[in-house]
Motif scaffolding. Structure first.
Motif, short mmCIF file in Angstrom:
data_model
loop_
_atom_site.label_atom_id
_atom_site.label_comp_id
_atom_site.label_asym_id
_atom_site.label_seq_id
_atom_site.Cartn_x
_atom_site.Cartn_y
_atom_site.Cartn_z
N LEU A 97 0.89 -1.18 0.00
CA LEU A 97 0.00 0.00 0.00
C LEU A 97 0.92 1.21 0.00
CD1 LEU A 97 -3.15 0.60 2.18
CD2 LEU A 97 -1.43 2.36 1.96
N ALA A 98 0.71 2.12 -0.92
CA ALA A 98 1.60 3.29 -0.98
C ALA A 98 0.89 4.48 -1.62
CB ALA A 98 2.86 2.95 -1.77
N VAL A 99 1.38 5.65 -1.26
CA VAL A 99 0.80 6.93 -1.69
C VAL A 99 1.91 7.79 -2.28
CG1 VAL A 99 -0.12 9.07 -0.69
CG2 VAL A 99 -1.12 6.88 -0.04
N GLY A 105 -0.16 12.77 3.42
CA GLY A 105 -0.70 13.54 4.53
C GLY A 105 -2.07 14.15 4.28
N GLN A 106 -2.75 13.69 3.22
CA GLN A 106 -4.09 14.23 2.91
C GLN A 106 -5.19 13.18 3.11
OE1 GLN A 106 -4.60 16.56 -0.72
NE2 GLN A 106 -2.39 16.69 -0.93
N GLY A 107 -4.84 12.08 3.76
CA GLY A 107 -5.86 11.07 4.05
C GLY A 107 -5.98 9.96 3.01
N GLY A 109 -3.77 7.54 2.26
CA GLY A 109 -3.32 6.26 2.82
C GLY A 109 -4.45 5.60 3.60
N GLU A 110 -5.10 6.38 4.44
CA GLU A 110 -6.22 5.86 5.23
C GLU A 110 -7.38 5.43 4.32
OE1 GLU A 110 -7.57 8.46 8.34
OE2 GLU A 110 -9.27 7.17 8.80
N ARG A 140 8.30 2.60 10.04
CA ARG A 140 7.32 3.67 9.78
C ARG A 140 6.01 3.07 9.27
NH1 ARG A 140 9.06 8.25 5.97
NH2 ARG A 140 6.90 8.85 6.26
N SER A 143 4.22 1.43 12.07
CA SER A 143 3.50 2.35 12.95
C SER A 143 2.23 2.88 12.27
CB SER A 143 4.44 3.46 13.44
OG SER A 143 4.22 4.66 12.77
N PHE A 144 2.24 2.98 10.92
CA PHE A 144 1.02 3.36 10.18
C PHE A 144 -0.07 2.32 10.45
CE2 PHE A 144 -1.48 2.90 6.18
CZ PHE A 144 -2.11 4.15 6.17
N HIS A 147 -1.44 2.34 13.96
CA HIS A 147 -2.36 3.48 14.12
C HIS A 147 -3.81 3.06 13.85
CE1 HIS A 147 -3.22 7.83 14.14
NE2 HIS A 147 -3.99 7.64 13.09
C1 LIG Z 1 2.33 5.10 4.95
C2 LIG Z 1 1.58 5.91 3.87
C3 LIG Z 1 0.74 4.95 3.02
C4 LIG Z 1 0.65 6.93 4.57
O1 LIG Z 1 -0.13 7.60 3.58
P1 LIG Z 1 -0.71 9.07 3.80
O2 LIG Z 1 -1.69 9.35 2.73
O3 LIG Z 1 0.41 10.05 3.96
O4 LIG Z 1 -1.43 8.93 5.22
P2 LIG Z 1 -2.81 9.61 5.66
O5 LIG Z 1 -2.77 11.07 5.36
O6 LIG Z 1 -3.96 8.85 5.11
O7 LIG Z 1 -2.77 9.38 7.24
C5 LIG Z 1 -3.88 8.82 7.92
C6 LIG Z 1 -3.56 8.75 9.39
O8 LIG Z 1 -2.43 7.90 9.57
C7 LIG Z 1 -1.42 8.59 10.30
N1 LIG Z 1 -0.11 8.15 9.80
C8 LIG Z 1 0.40 8.34 8.57
N2 LIG Z 1 1.62 7.77 8.48
C9 LIG Z 1 1.86 7.22 9.70
C10 LIG Z 1 2.94 6.51 10.27
N3 LIG Z 1 4.03 6.18 9.55
N4 LIG Z 1 2.84 6.10 11.55
C11 LIG Z 1 1.75 6.39 12.32
N5 LIG Z 1 0.70 7.06 11.82
C12 LIG Z 1 0.75 7.47 10.55
C13 LIG Z 1 -1.69 10.07 10.04
O9 LIG Z 1 -1.16 10.87 11.09
C14 LIG Z 1 -3.20 10.11 10.01
O10 LIG Z 1 -3.69 10.06 11.33
P3 LIG Z 1 -5.00 10.90 11.79
O11 LIG Z 1 -6.08 10.57 10.81
O12 LIG Z 1 -5.27 10.40 13.17
O13 LIG Z 1 -4.59 12.33 11.71
C15 LIG Z 1 2.56 6.72 2.97
O14 LIG Z 1 3.40 7.51 3.79
C16 LIG Z 1 3.45 5.84 2.09
O15 LIG Z 1 3.08 5.52 0.97
N6 LIG Z 1 4.67 5.48 2.58
C17 LIG Z 1 5.63 4.71 1.80
C18 LIG Z 1 5.16 3.30 1.51
C19 LIG Z 1 4.83 2.48 2.74
O16 LIG Z 1 5.55 2.52 3.74
N7 LIG Z 1 3.72 1.71 2.66
C20 LIG Z 1 3.23 0.89 3.77
C21 LIG Z 1 3.83 -0.49 3.78
S1 LIG Z 1 3.73 -1.43 2.31
#
Ligand SMILES: CC(C)(COP(=O)(O)OP(=O)(O)OC[C@H]1O[C@@H](n2cnc3c(N)ncnc32)[C@H](O)[C@@H]1OP(=O)(O)O)[C@@H](O)C(=O)NCCC(=O)NCCS
Length: 172
Positions: A97-99, A105-107, A109-110, A140, A143-144, A147
């Motif tokens: 899963l990736a953004v 940071g615009q939601g 990922g969620e 990281r 932790s996502f 969350h």
């Molecule tokens: C991890 C990832 C998918 C997050 O996407 P994003 O669109 O920036 O995240 P969102 O804006 O939807 O965040 C949703 C919530 O998750 C939280 N969050 C985001 N990244 C986080 C992290 N690394 N650890 C903890 N919480 C996290 C946000 O604070 C937000 O919380 P809130 O709704 O309570 O304010 C993105 O950073 C990414 O693509 N990273 C690289 C690839 C990766 O690591 N993928 C996952 C494993 S395969």
């Protein structure tokens, strides 16, 4: 860029989707989307879903789903106790899963995660899966998922799971 987070903007990956510019900050995930995802879809090894804006073929986020199995012994003891004593249990694997960093940071990922969980729940009504599991690429990513209430497997903290029972409650 203001995102339109509607489920109509998530679709199975097609040849016409523009993937060249996708950059989530992780080279392996970027290369997967560019070079491997279509083949995985064709060979039915993984089902990639992509998020685009209605007026553009550019991929801004993606995830993949596959069927998988887990050894029961890897689950926490309290959950294990509630399950039949089969050696292995069916699950859905949220493999990636990736953004794109331009919209992080615009939601999105969620939004992708919730869409993947909803799709997994729906398909588990036809082909059973007792949890969704994820393979976090690093701490990281771990932790996502934490969350969103995913729990780590006992011996492999970067592999996490969310029981389907909890996913049912999310959409009740
Ligand atoms: C991890 C990832 C998918 C997050 O996407 P994003 O669109 O920036 O995240 P969102 O804006 O939807 O965040 C949703 C919530 O998750 C939280 N969050 C985001 N990244 C986080 C992290 N690394 N650890 C903890 N919480 C996290 C946000 O604070 C937000 O919380 P809130 O709704 O309570 O304010 C993105 O950073 C990414 O693509 N990273 C690289 C690839 C990766 O690591 N993928 C996952 C494993 S395969």
């Amino acid at each position: 860029m203001a995102l339109s987070l509607v489920s109509e903007n998530i679709a199975p990956l097609k040849k016409t989707h523009e993937r060249k510019t996708f950059d989530c900050g992780n080279d392996r995930l970027n290369a997967y989307l560019r070079e491997q995802a279509r083949q995985d879809a064709e060979k039915r090894v993984a089902a990639p879903f992509v998020f685009t804006q209605a007026d553009s073929p550019v991929v801004l986020g993606f995830y993949t789903l596959s069927s998988s199995i887990i050894p029961v012994a890897e689950l926490p003891p309290d959950l294990m106790k509630q399950l039949p004593r089969y050696g292995q249990l069916p699950v859905t694997l949220l493999g990636r899963l990736a953004v794109d960093h331009s919209v992080s940071g615009q939601g999105l990922g969620e939004f992708l995660l919730v869409n993947a969980l909803h799709r997994s729940l729906q398909s588990s009504q036809q082909i059973a899966a007792m949890a969704v599991i994820v393979e976090a690429k690093d701490q990281r990513a771990e932790s996502f998922y934490r969350h969103f209430n995913f729990q780590s497997f006992q011996k492999t903290p970067l592999r996490l799971f969310l029981p389907m029972g909890q996913i049912v409650k999310l959409f009740a």
